[in-house]
Design an enzyme around this catalytic site. Structure first.
Site, short mmCIF file in Angstrom:
data_model
loop_
_atom_site.label_atom_id
_atom_site.label_comp_id
_atom_site.label_asym_id
_atom_site.label_seq_id
_atom_site.Cartn_x
_atom_site.Cartn_y
_atom_site.Cartn_z
N LYS A 66 0.81 -1.23 0.00
CA LYS A 66 0.00 0.00 0.00
C LYS A 66 0.84 1.28 0.00
O LYS A 66 0.45 2.27 -0.60
CB LYS A 66 -0.96 0.00 1.19
CG LYS A 66 -2.11 -0.98 1.02
CD LYS A 66 -3.09 -0.86 2.17
CE LYS A 66 -4.33 -1.70 1.88
NZ LYS A 66 -5.41 -1.41 2.82
N ASP A 99 -10.46 2.74 1.55
CA ASP A 99 -10.69 2.15 2.88
C ASP A 99 -11.49 3.08 3.80
O ASP A 99 -12.34 2.62 4.57
CB ASP A 99 -9.35 1.82 3.56
CG ASP A 99 -8.66 0.63 2.93
OD1 ASP A 99 -9.34 -0.21 2.33
OD2 ASP A 99 -7.41 0.55 3.03
#
Ligand code: ATR
Length: 271
Positions: A66, A99
């Site tokens: 990420k 997210d």
């Protein structure tokens, strides 16, 4: 064929192919497919290039990539602030992080009010970053408890949000509306572990949101219910971050219920 997928290492346990492929089928998007794309950390740059060269529309990005993909994409303001990308669109090489939308969207779907709510975040890793960022924007009062207190302090400084670092003992003097578990404690295979210590009173009636979804019902969630609170597992967040990525790639609203059922079914088959 419009190909998308998830890059990670390992990714074999990902529920994303099941939920996205179910969504494509439900909307009649027969020329779309979602694939597992295992890429070891040491070849992330080359791996990304190869996937792009193979004509992929986009990818989801999971652990441990990420942060590592940031130099190779055009990260938007949110992904830059979080220091983490979870969705890339190769058509313009833009990257974002869904997210936060997944987490806040799932809380909203459960009817949870965040403005002025006292929210206790457990953990200070990547998952906690998304949670704290979203909660701060939604106007919650945030307390963070982490095994390593320095990391919680650093998280607050990095995100530039208002929040305080607490110890578990401090929570006995704090009225808690919502507890969000952003640690990996209680995750399969260590399902008997619980991030809440035995020797600290558990807040009566507090709602618990556990980002862990393997198992769907964690020890922490059982504890919440035993103390008169609501228990919500993290599968909805996973599905909603996926739904937001689906919209970016296809331009179509994702069938959230279809995705949730496909993810649940995959978990059921596994266990
Ligand atoms: P993620 O990206 O999923 O958030 P991470 O960045 O590795 O993963 O963060 C994991 C979080 O779980 C951290 O807050 C970690 O605490 P530390 O910052 O002290 O490492 C927490 N965590 C993991 N195992 C733990 C354990 N056994 N007890 C308490 N906290 C734990």
């Amino acid at each position: 064929m419009n190909r998308v997928g998830v890059i990670g290492w390992p990714v074999s346990h990902s529920l994303s192919p099941a939920m996205h492929n179910a969504a494509f089928a439900a909307l009649g998007l027969d020329d779309w497919s979602y694939e597992l794309l295992p890429i070891p950390p040491d070849i992330i740059r080359q791996g990304l290039r190869e996937i792009r060269d193979h004509g992929f529309v986009g990818v989801n990005v999971t652990v441990p990539h990420k942060q590592a993909v940031l130099p190779f994409v055009k990260a938007d303001e949110l992904a830059t602030a979080l220091g983490a990308v979870n969705t890339i669109d190769f058509r313009d090489n833009r990257a974002t992080n869904t997210d936060v939308a997944g987490f806040i969207g799932d809380l909203k779907a459960h009817g949870i009010e965040l403005a002025n709510a006292n929210v206790l975040v457990l953990g200070a890793g990547g998952a906690a970053r998304s949670a704290v960022y979203g909660l701060a924007r939604a106007g919650a009062n945030i307390g963070i408890v982490n095994r390593t207190a320095d990391k919680a302090q650093q998280l607050i400084a990095d995100l530039g949000v208002k929040a305080r670092v607490l110890s578990f003992a401090d929570t006995e003097d704090w009225y808690v509306d919502l507890i969000v578990n952003c640690t990996s404690v209680g995750m399969w295979p260590k399902v008997d572990e619980c991030p809440w210590p035995e020797d600290v009173a558990f807040p009566e009636g507090a709602t618990v949101y556990d980002m862990v979804y393997r198992p769907e019902r964690t020890r922490l969630l059982e504890k919440a219910e035993a103390h008169g609170g609501r228990a919500i597992g993290g599968l909805g967040m996973l599905v909603r971050q996926g739904a937001a990525a689906f919209k970016i790639w296809t331009g179509e609203a994702a069938p959230v219920e279809v995705m949730l059922e496909a993810a649940r079914e995959k978990l059921r088959v596994e266990s």
